[in-house]
Design an enzyme around this catalytic site. Sequence first.
Site, short mmCIF file in Angstrom:
data_model
loop_
_atom_site.label_atom_id
_atom_site.label_comp_id
_atom_site.label_asym_id
_atom_site.label_seq_id
_atom_site.Cartn_x
_atom_site.Cartn_y
_atom_site.Cartn_z
N CYS A 385 0.83 -1.21 0.00
CA CYS A 385 0.00 0.00 0.00
C CYS A 385 0.87 1.27 0.00
O CYS A 385 1.40 1.63 -1.04
CB CYS A 385 -0.99 -0.05 1.16
SG CYS A 385 -2.42 0.99 0.83
N HIS A 546 -3.57 -5.06 0.24
CA HIS A 546 -3.02 -5.62 1.49
C HIS A 546 -3.15 -7.14 1.43
O HIS A 546 -4.07 -7.71 2.06
CB HIS A 546 -3.80 -5.08 2.70
CG HIS A 546 -3.51 -3.66 2.98
ND1 HIS A 546 -2.40 -3.25 3.69
CD2 HIS A 546 -4.16 -2.53 2.64
CE1 HIS A 546 -2.40 -1.92 3.79
NE2 HIS A 546 -3.46 -1.47 3.15
N GLU A 548 -1.71 -9.32 2.95
CA GLU A 548 -1.57 -9.95 4.27
C GLU A 548 -2.92 -10.32 4.87
O GLU A 548 -3.01 -11.21 5.71
CB GLU A 548 -0.77 -9.04 5.22
CG GLU A 548 -1.41 -7.72 5.60
CD GLU A 548 -1.10 -6.57 4.64
OE1 GLU A 548 -0.78 -6.85 3.47
OE2 GLU A 548 -1.21 -5.40 5.05
N1 GLN Z 1 -1.81 6.77 3.03
C1 GLN Z 1 -1.99 6.04 1.81
C2 GLN Z 1 -3.37 6.24 1.21
O1 GLN Z 1 -4.28 6.64 1.90
C3 GLN Z 1 -1.70 4.56 2.01
C4 GLN Z 1 -2.69 3.89 2.90
C5 GLN Z 1 -2.22 2.54 3.40
O2 GLN Z 1 -1.05 2.22 3.35
N2 GLN Z 1 -3.13 1.73 3.89
O3 GLN Z 1 -3.55 5.99 0.06
#
Ligand code: GLN
Length: 569
Positions: A385, A546, A548
């Site tokens: 992410c 994600h 995970e």
């Molecule tokens: N801050 C980033 C966004 O909002 C990544 C978010 C995250 O890593 N879950 O896109």
Amino acid sequence: MKFIFVTGGVISGVGKGVAAASIGKILQSYGFSVTIIKIDPYINCDAGTLRPTEHGEVWVTDDGGEIDQDLGNYERFLGADIPKKNNITTGQVYREIIRKERSGKFLGQTVQFIPHVPDEIKQRIKEAGKGHDFVIIEIGGTIGDYENLPFLFAAKSLEIEYGKENVANILVSYLPIPKNVGEMKTKPTQQAIKMLNETGIFPDFVLCRAARPLDNIRKKKIETYANICSDNIISAPDIKTIYKVPLNFEKEKLGEKLLKRFGVKPLQTPNWTAWQKLVDKIENPRKKITVGIVGKYVDIGDFNLADSYISINEALKHAGAELDVGINIEWIDSKLFEKNQKKLDELNNCNGIIIPGGFGSSGVEGKIAAIKFCRENDVPFLGLCYGMQLAVVEFARHVLGWDAHTTEIDPNTDYPVIDILPSQKRVMEKSEYGGTMRLGAYAAVLENSEILKNYKETGRLDRDALKVNELKKNPEQAFRLGILNNAENVILERHRHRYEVNPEYVEELSKNGLIFSGYHVREDETKLMEFLELPNHPCFIATQAHPEFKSRLGDPAPMFLKFVRACYL
Ligand code: GLN
């Protein structure tokens, strides 16, 4: 439907969630269909706006729920995708009662704590439990907290509605061994049982968490003082891995005893061979590696909570168990590299680096420096992410020479290679923060790449294809998830973010060697980049998703498997 309530005594954080998940796993092993509900007595409607450094990671469900991390353990143990309705908070309950009252559903009635609050709770439990033989309900917090009273009241009321034979109560308690005394103490547990009794609930089983196994003398003592047969007092000592908990409970025949309590015969004979093998590999791996998780660590007083990255930790263990590799995690604060560039050399002690998800500016330059180090020194890298977004920023800055950034940190950057989605911009302007990110499972099309190979070799591509076909039966939903009619190589992963790789820069970045190996097609037909990789590097992979959250013991997330393998090669 049969119900099992799991409550906690003495202190929080003793592993009620793992105990509930293990009981679920055990009942599954006897052939029953099981689901687990988490009750969080806070007034927040979900965990999305809680501070992860205080409450641990926010778990994301397929259907976009932002929930307490216990739900993650339920999914990991049951191997099932659990929907957001399996999380009940005080906030949700009151919001719904007030909504019903305003829309005239209670016309003429006085809406009161009793019966309306327990009724709403019971209704939600029944709804989430539909279609399952057993419903396990974990009540968050500790017995004696004011805020879990309505839920205990609902538990008692459910017992009256369904009959004692269909409702069991399990207390997970803690037995301290004070250093100066050197003896395991049962008194706090006796008091917790007494406090639970005051709500009309008499536990059928007590699971005794402690640093060491519980001896018969102490079991007898609890039997005498709390009137619970010592056979139903189960020892739950500290162990190396949570995946051993169901095996330990089964040593004390918890499954058999529970089924007997409900008067139910097993549907099949449990077979723990595969699970036991994986647990053995976690406990005694043939090889060992060190993985650095370069993240944001905030101390709470004198303590530092590594719980904010719990799913990554578990996903690494799953991949490790599969490959017979033990994983030692170095929690590295990225701010360290901002103060002192030389510290980057310490990354050489790690076999690979993960940059996890995150928000805001703290430590961002340190993360970018760590990514550059991995790219230039052939160190395996996995970006999740924010980790993928910062990998794009790093590449744009140091390979293309652009003064690039994400607009999350610098809204006026010359090269906004990561930018906010227009729909998210509107949400932020209206300050509507709860449950408004891009949340839950979305489809991605994988292009011919190392990542496609990775999803193929693990069998995940084929399994997701079955799910995709199922989802296509509801064309509206399929369209929303980005499942295109004729697309091949489609996978589903969960998301929680507001920013994206800016489509305007994708071509230029690709021309210069950054491979975008998968994309999602939005309803307005914009392509959002979901995966990236670099050629001529042992393992430089990242995703906007994600993965995970989908990793299980016995079914590790493909990217984690690829990363861990690269780490020991
Ligand atoms: N801050 C980033 C966004 O909002 C990544 C978010 C995250 O890593 N879950 O896109």
